[in-house]
Write a protein that holds these residues in place. Sequence first.
Motif, PDB file in Angstrom:
ATOM      1  N   MET A   1       0.847  -1.178   0.000  1.00 44.32           N
ATOM      2  CA  MET A   1       0.000   0.000   0.000  1.00 44.32           C
ATOM      3  C   MET A   1       0.888   1.234   0.000  1.00 44.32           C
ATOM      4  SD  MET A   1      -3.147   0.911   2.471  1.00 44.32           S
ATOM      5  CE  MET A   1      -2.493   1.643   3.938  1.00 44.32           C
ATOM      6  N   ALA A   2       0.461   2.254  -0.665  1.00 49.15           N
ATOM      7  CA  ALA A   2       1.209   3.500  -0.773  1.00 49.15           C
ATOM      8  C   ALA A   2       0.872   4.406   0.408  1.00 49.15           C
ATOM      9  CB  ALA A   2       0.894   4.159  -2.100  1.00 49.15           C
ATOM     10  N   THR A   3       1.351   4.044   1.575  1.00 47.28           N
ATOM     11  CA  THR A   3       1.021   4.800   2.782  1.00 47.28           C
ATOM     12  C   THR A   3       1.497   6.237   2.695  1.00 47.28           C
ATOM     13  OG1 THR A   3       1.141   2.763   4.069  1.00 47.28           O
ATOM     14  CG2 THR A   3       1.239   4.827   5.296  1.00 47.28           C
ATOM     15  N   ALA A   4       2.711   6.440   2.190  1.00 45.44           N
ATOM     16  CA  ALA A   4       3.253   7.800   2.115  1.00 45.44           C
ATOM     17  C   ALA A   4       2.353   8.696   1.273  1.00 45.44           C
ATOM     18  CB  ALA A   4       4.667   7.768   1.552  1.00 45.44           C
ATOM     19  N   GLU A   5       1.922   8.185   0.140  1.00 47.60           N
ATOM     20  CA  GLU A   5       1.087   8.995  -0.731  1.00 47.60           C
ATOM     21  C   GLU A   5      -0.295   9.238  -0.132  1.00 47.60           C
ATOM     22  OE1 GLU A   5       4.523   7.677  -2.923  1.00 47.60           O
ATOM     23  OE2 GLU A   5       3.086   6.559  -1.724  1.00 47.60           O
ATOM     24  N   LEU A   6      -0.824   8.255   0.580  1.00 43.90           N
ATOM     25  CA  LEU A   6      -2.107   8.477   1.256  1.00 43.90           C
ATOM     26  C   LEU A   6      -1.969   9.553   2.328  1.00 43.90           C
ATOM     27  CD1 LEU A   6      -3.555   4.877   1.635  1.00 43.90           C
ATOM     28  CD2 LEU A   6      -4.460   6.746   0.252  1.00 43.90           C
ATOM     29  N   VAL A   7      -0.845   9.553   3.049  1.00 40.70           N
ATOM     30  CA  VAL A   7      -0.617  10.595   4.053  1.00 40.70           C
ATOM     31  C   VAL A   7      -0.550  11.955   3.365  1.00 40.70           C
ATOM     32  CG1 VAL A   7       1.064  11.494   5.722  1.00 40.70           C
ATOM     33  CG2 VAL A   7       0.425   9.074   5.769  1.00 40.70           C
ATOM     34  N   LEU A   8       0.125  12.018   2.219  1.00 41.76           N
ATOM     35  CA  LEU A   8       0.164  13.286   1.478  1.00 41.76           C
ATOM     36  C   LEU A   8      -1.254  13.706   1.084  1.00 41.76           C
ATOM     37  CD1 LEU A   8       3.275  12.701  -0.830  1.00 41.76           C
ATOM     38  CD2 LEU A   8       3.153  14.125   1.236  1.00 41.76           C
ATOM     39  N   GLY A   9      -2.051  12.744   0.628  1.00 38.92           N
ATOM     40  CA  GLY A   9      -3.428  13.050   0.265  1.00 38.92           C
ATOM     41  C   GLY A   9      -4.227  13.577   1.440  1.00 38.92           C
ATOM     42  N   LEU A  10      -4.029  12.973   2.590  1.00 33.91           N
ATOM     43  CA  LEU A  10      -4.738  13.415   3.789  1.00 33.91           C
ATOM     44  C   LEU A  10      -4.305  14.826   4.188  1.00 33.91           C
ATOM     45  CD1 LEU A  10      -4.585   9.996   5.539  1.00 33.91           C
ATOM     46  CD2 LEU A  10      -6.711  11.259   5.151  1.00 33.91           C
ATOM     47  N   LEU A  11      -3.031  15.139   4.006  1.00 30.54           N
ATOM     48  CA  LEU A  11      -2.532  16.471   4.352  1.00 30.54           C
ATOM     49  C   LEU A  11      -2.896  17.520   3.304  1.00 30.54           C
ATOM     50  CD1 LEU A  11       0.983  15.612   5.825  1.00 30.54           C
ATOM     51  CD2 LEU A  11      -1.029  16.454   7.060  1.00 30.54           C
ATOM     52  N   SER A  12      -3.377  17.072   2.137  1.00 28.90           N
ATOM     53  CA  SER A  12      -3.727  18.041   1.092  1.00 28.90           C
ATOM     54  C   SER A  12      -4.891  18.931   1.511  1.00 28.90           C
ATOM     55  CB  SER A  12      -4.040  17.330  -0.225  1.00 28.90           C
ATOM     56  OG  SER A  12      -5.257  16.620  -0.130  1.00 28.90           O
ATOM     57  N   ALA A  13      -5.688  18.488   2.474  1.00 26.99           N
ATOM     58  CA  ALA A  13      -6.804  19.296   2.976  1.00 26.99           C
ATOM     59  C   ALA A  13      -6.324  20.401   3.904  1.00 26.99           C
ATOM     60  CB  ALA A  13      -7.809  18.406   3.705  1.00 26.99           C
ATOM     61  N   GLY A  14      -5.107  20.282   4.385  1.00 18.66           N
ATOM     62  CA  GLY A  14      -4.559  21.290   5.291  1.00 18.66           C
ATOM     63  C   GLY A  14      -3.678  20.647   6.341  1.00 18.66           C
ATOM     64  N   PRO A  15      -2.926  21.463   7.084  1.00 20.66           N
ATOM     65  CA  PRO A  15      -2.027  20.941   8.113  1.00 20.66           C
ATOM     66  C   PRO A  15      -2.771  20.087   9.136  1.00 20.66           C
ATOM     67  CG  PRO A  15      -1.622  23.277   7.741  1.00 20.66           C
ATOM     68  CD  PRO A  15      -2.881  22.922   6.990  1.00 20.66           C
ATOM     69  N   ALA A  16      -2.068  19.070   9.664  1.00 22.77           N
ATOM     70  CA  ALA A  16      -2.707  18.165  10.619  1.00 22.77           C
ATOM     71  C   ALA A  16      -1.668  17.507  11.515  1.00 22.77           C
ATOM     72  CB  ALA A  16      -3.500  17.095   9.877  1.00 22.77           C
ATOM     73  N   ASP A  81       1.678  13.630  -9.112  1.00 20.49           N
ATOM     74  CA  ASP A  81       2.303  12.632  -9.990  1.00 20.49           C
ATOM     75  C   ASP A  81       1.793  11.234  -9.661  1.00 20.49           C
ATOM     76  OD1 ASP A  81       3.759  14.690 -11.142  1.00 20.49           O
ATOM     77  OD2 ASP A  81       5.604  14.230 -10.032  1.00 20.49           O
ATOM     78  N   TRP A  82       1.671  10.925  -8.379  1.00 24.86           N
ATOM     79  CA  TRP A  82       1.205   9.602  -7.944  1.00 24.86           C
ATOM     80  C   TRP A  82      -0.230   9.347  -8.403  1.00 24.86           C
ATOM     81  CZ3 TRP A  82      -2.341   8.316  -3.807  1.00 24.86           C
ATOM     82  CH2 TRP A  82      -2.374   6.950  -3.503  1.00 24.86           C
ATOM     83  N   LEU A  83      -1.065  10.381  -8.334  1.00 23.98           N
ATOM     84  CA  LEU A  83      -2.473  10.221  -8.683  1.00 23.98           C
ATOM     85  C   LEU A  83      -2.700   9.959 -10.171  1.00 23.98           C
ATOM     86  CD1 LEU A  83      -4.104  12.933  -6.402  1.00 23.98           C
ATOM     87  CD2 LEU A  83      -4.282  10.441  -6.171  1.00 23.98           C
ATOM     88  N   VAL A  84      -1.783  10.375 -11.027  1.00 22.78           N
ATOM     89  CA  VAL A  84      -1.972  10.145 -12.465  1.00 22.78           C
ATOM     90  C   VAL A  84      -1.261   8.895 -12.958  1.00 22.78           C
ATOM     91  CG1 VAL A  84      -2.349  12.580 -12.976  1.00 22.78           C
ATOM     92  CG2 VAL A  84      -0.049  11.635 -13.179  1.00 22.78           C
ATOM     93  N   ASP A  85      -0.384   8.327 -12.150  1.00 21.66           N
ATOM     94  CA  ASP A  85       0.393   7.148 -12.550  1.00 21.66           C
ATOM     95  C   ASP A  85      -0.428   5.882 -12.319  1.00 21.66           C
ATOM     96  OD1 ASP A  85       2.622   5.792 -13.470  1.00 21.66           O
ATOM     97  OD2 ASP A  85       3.582   5.704 -11.498  1.00 21.66           O
ATOM     98  N   PRO A  86      -0.692   5.078 -13.384  1.00 25.20           N
ATOM     99  CA  PRO A  86      -1.478   3.859 -13.162  1.00 25.20           C
ATOM    100  C   PRO A  86      -0.727   2.842 -12.298  1.00 25.20           C
ATOM    101  CG  PRO A  86      -0.645   3.922 -15.405  1.00 25.20           C
ATOM    102  CD  PRO A  86      -0.266   5.222 -14.757  1.00 25.20           C
ATOM    103  N   VAL A  87      -1.483   2.052 -11.591  1.00 28.52           N
ATOM    104  CA  VAL A  87      -0.913   1.025 -10.719  1.00 28.52           C
ATOM    105  C   VAL A  87      -0.689  -0.236 -11.549  1.00 28.52           C
ATOM    106  CG1 VAL A  87      -1.320  -0.398  -8.675  1.00 28.52           C
ATOM    107  CG2 VAL A  87      -2.134   1.968  -8.743  1.00 28.52           C
ATOM    108  N   PRO A  88       0.533  -0.795 -11.532  1.00 32.93           N
ATOM    109  CA  PRO A  88       0.749  -2.026 -12.285  1.00 32.93           C
ATOM    110  C   PRO A  88       0.001  -3.190 -11.632  1.00 32.93           C
ATOM    111  CG  PRO A  88       2.744  -1.407 -11.091  1.00 32.93           C
ATOM    112  CD  PRO A  88       1.738  -0.315 -10.884  1.00 32.93           C
TER     113      PRO A  88
END
Length: 181
Positions: A1-16, A81-88
Amino acid sequence: MATAELVLGLLSAGPAHGYDVKRGHDSWFPDGRPLAFGQVYTTLGRLERDGLVEVVEKTSGGGPDRTVYALTDKGRQHLADWLVDPVPPAWGSADEVLRKLVAAVRTGGDAAAFLARQRASHLRRIRELQETPAGQDPTSPMVRDYIVAHLDADLRWLDGALDRIALDSTALDRTAEQENS
């Protein structure tokens, strides 16, 4: 699982805080495995080291330090970049099931019994998901549908593996009978 990218996604709403990141993850994936606090803080530390997030506030009011993280511009670009890259296509969670089956067959374990127990476990999980309502947010039903579809595909594979083991067992029995005749 792409935990790092999910954390980035969660932080995209604002600092936390890390606690808010964990709660956000668990609300995004209510039918999945909760994110461990240790994994949240380890991930945030790595993201900070890599310049993808930054500490914007640190407080210590009588309890443990509370650190607030925010995305950097580099972090926003990494997320985009992660959101547009397809998952193999990958093995996914079936990897462990397949490893256990191969080990059972190769070591003389009861592969059919293992497959039957695994099948029962999958059916139980599907029933649980069908008996509890999905969350009200727009992504919960999609997550639920994804999980059920994968469990259903696994069930079809498990049934095929059981059939194959039964056929192989029958063929082995016939070969042994022919050799003993």
